[in-house]
Write a protein that holds these residues in place. Structure first.
Motif, mmCIF file in Angstrom:
data_model
loop_
_atom_site.group_PDB
_atom_site.id
_atom_site.type_symbol
_atom_site.label_atom_id
_atom_site.label_comp_id
_atom_site.label_asym_id
_atom_site.label_seq_id
_atom_site.Cartn_x
_atom_site.Cartn_y
_atom_site.Cartn_z
ATOM 1 N N THR A 32 -27.677 -33.865 77.034
ATOM 2 C CA THR A 32 -27.685 -32.507 76.476
ATOM 3 C C THR A 32 -29.054 -31.849 76.609
ATOM 4 O O THR A 32 -29.157 -30.650 76.859
ATOM 5 C CB THR A 32 -27.284 -32.535 74.998
ATOM 6 O OG1 THR A 32 -28.183 -33.400 74.279
ATOM 7 C CG2 THR A 32 -25.853 -33.042 74.826
ATOM 8 N N ASP A 34 -31.474 -30.887 74.597
ATOM 9 C CA ASP A 34 -31.790 -29.726 73.768
ATOM 10 C C ASP A 34 -33.289 -29.576 73.528
ATOM 11 O O ASP A 34 -33.815 -28.453 73.514
ATOM 12 C CB ASP A 34 -31.055 -29.825 72.419
ATOM 13 C CG ASP A 34 -29.551 -29.824 72.591
ATOM 14 O OD1 ASP A 34 -29.067 -29.106 73.489
ATOM 15 O OD2 ASP A 34 -28.853 -30.541 71.854
ATOM 16 N N ARG A 80 -25.271 -24.754 72.394
ATOM 17 C CA ARG A 80 -26.164 -25.837 72.043
ATOM 18 C C ARG A 80 -27.183 -25.359 71.018
ATOM 19 O O ARG A 80 -27.504 -24.173 70.966
ATOM 20 C CB ARG A 80 -26.921 -26.348 73.275
ATOM 21 C CG ARG A 80 -26.058 -26.901 74.396
ATOM 22 C CD ARG A 80 -25.215 -28.070 73.973
ATOM 23 N NE ARG A 80 -25.995 -29.082 73.255
ATOM 24 C CZ ARG A 80 -25.458 -30.113 72.607
ATOM 25 N NH1 ARG A 80 -24.145 -30.254 72.568
ATOM 26 N NH2 ARG A 80 -26.221 -30.993 72.017
ATOM 27 N N GLU A 158 -31.396 -38.846 75.225
ATOM 28 C CA GLU A 158 -30.346 -37.818 75.206
ATOM 29 C C GLU A 158 -30.944 -36.415 75.163
ATOM 30 O O GLU A 158 -30.412 -35.473 75.756
ATOM 31 C CB GLU A 158 -29.422 -38.037 73.996
ATOM 32 C CG GLU A 158 -28.338 -36.999 73.826
ATOM 33 C CD GLU A 158 -27.326 -36.978 74.969
ATOM 34 O OE1 GLU A 158 -26.776 -35.902 75.251
ATOM 35 O OE2 GLU A 158 -27.086 -38.052 75.576
#
Length: 421
Positions: A32, A34, A80, A158
């Motif tokens: 992801t 972020d 997100r 991640e």
């Protein structure tokens, strides 16, 4: 004295590390990322001045990015969370040209490959620092188990977190200094501190232990990086960055991923009804935090406790002359735990040293300690605890228990070494 790992004795550990690298590429091929996105957005909007990079917090750190970032995420329909950028402006400037030549997906893929390699490199560095040639293979094998199960490692992978690079640089600095290359060690620590400020504290321990060359290299390299940053970004950017750091110091941020003394105190003694919830739902995210502005006495007490902790570690470094490498995970754990804001991945560097417990304390006892430290940070186990109890404090206290057990275990291992040598 145990023989240190060499290139010849590290062949199998390196093979295992390559295996871990491949596993991480498979697991995080579509991470992801972020946290990485905040670096990307900072570079994208660097040309708009400090307001395009820093949120400009006033009085309290609200864990929110600049408004233009939120508008951009909504316009791009990216469901997100979007987090603020709280790094020195030098790195926003460095990423700016990449935002015009790469897409974010390309940037993310490159970062995943680099971070997977850095995690493997960090494990090998920790092995070289704290292991013997005879136990290097076991060290890396146990380290792989920790890396593939603990949220302390999996979360930054991640998120494609810059903390992975910081951890690698800290370990490189320690390894180079212990191998006699103090100048390179100081440079590596300065680079780590130029990304996240707290590694500068570790250079103080070099000074306390009489490693003057390493400290001088750190100081000169750090000053040079500071001058470069000021030249490419200017004072207004740095003023905005320092303002965010100041706001963080005056704010308690409570979340499921922030573990340090301040949020623990807030959890125990501050009614959640008196906290303010900050959510990322506006961008389609599902992340939320609770924040609480510290009263003046709390700010003073927090600074005092941090200074006492650093002083105690400095005295420890002076007395031991940094002879035992396990001083470093103890220092990393304590410095992070006493900081106002320490996400779980701030403990990443210390977790790379966990396999050393087997060498120091025996396979059975050492394995039990590694299990006691790692289990509360295993994502599946945390989910089971939360589902069984229905209470978030179970996660809070079990994670703090994990960090305390880790620090005590390293101290016991240091004591055991002195008794047996």
């Amino acid at each position: 004295m145990s023989e240190k790992p060499t290139v010849a004795t590290m062949r199998l550990p390196i093979f295992l590390a390559v295996f871990l690298f491949i596993v991480f590429l498979v697991l995080f091929s579509d991470a992801t990322s972020d946290d990485l996105r905040s670096l990307w957005l900072a570079g994208q909007f660097f040309g708009q001045g400090p307001a395009g990079v820093y949120a400009g917090s006033e009085g309290t750190f609200y864990m929110v990015p600049p408004d233009i970032w939120i508008e951009t995420i909504i316009a791009q329909d990216v469901p997100r969370p979007v987090y603020p950028f709280i790094y020195p402006p030098l790195w926003a400037w460095a990423v700016e040209p990449l935002t015009t030549t790469l897409s974010f997906d390309q940037f993310k893929l490159i970062s995943t490959v680099i971070n997977a390699a850095l995690v493997c490199g960090s494990l090998l560095l920790a092995c070289r620092i704290a292991s013997s040639a005879q136990s290097a293979t076991i060290f890396v094998a146990v380290g792989i188990l920790v890396c593939t199960t603990s949220i302390v490692v999996l979360l930054p992978m991640e998120q494609n977190q810059p903390q992975i690079l910081v951890s690698f640089l800290i370990l490189l600095a320690i390894e180079r200094e212990r191998s006699g290359n103090q100048a390179l060690g100081g440079l590596a620590m300065a680079l780590a501190a130029a990304i996240k400020l707290y590694p500068a504290i570790f250079a103080i321990f070099w000074l306390c232990a009489g490693r003057r060359t390493a400290f001088a290299s750190f100081a000169i390299s750090g000053a040079t990086l500071g001058v470069i940053s000021m030249y490419v970004a200017g004072w207004p950017f740095h003023q905005a960055f320092l303002n965010e750091i100041s706001m963080i110091s005056g704010t308690v941020l409570f979340s499921a991923a922030n573990f340090s003394l301040d949020p623990l105190v807030a959890y125990l003694f501050v009614d959640q009804a008196n906290m303010t919830e900050i959510s990322t739902e506006i961008t389609g995210g599902k992340t939320s935090w609770f924040i609480y502005p510290k009263p003046a006495f709390w700010v003073i007490a927090s600074i005092f406790v941090q200074l006492v902790g650093i002083a105690a570690l400095g005295i420890f470094a002076r007395r031991t002359r940094l002879g035992d490498p396990l001083f470093w995970p103890v220092a990393i754990l304590l410095v992070s735990w006493l900081s106002p804001l320490s996400w779980l991945y701030h403990y990443l560097t210390a977790f790379f040293f966990l396999p050393a417990l087997l060498q120091r304390l025996g396979v059975v006892f050492g394995s039990l300690l590694v299990l006691a430290v790692t289990l509360p940070t295993v994502i599946m186990f945390r989910g089971i605890l939360l589902e069984a109890s229905g209470r978030t404090e179970v996660i809070v206290f079990s994670t703090h228990f994990s960090l305390i057990v880790a620090a005590v275990s390293f101290l016991v291992a240091m004591k055991w070494r002195r008794r047996t040598t």
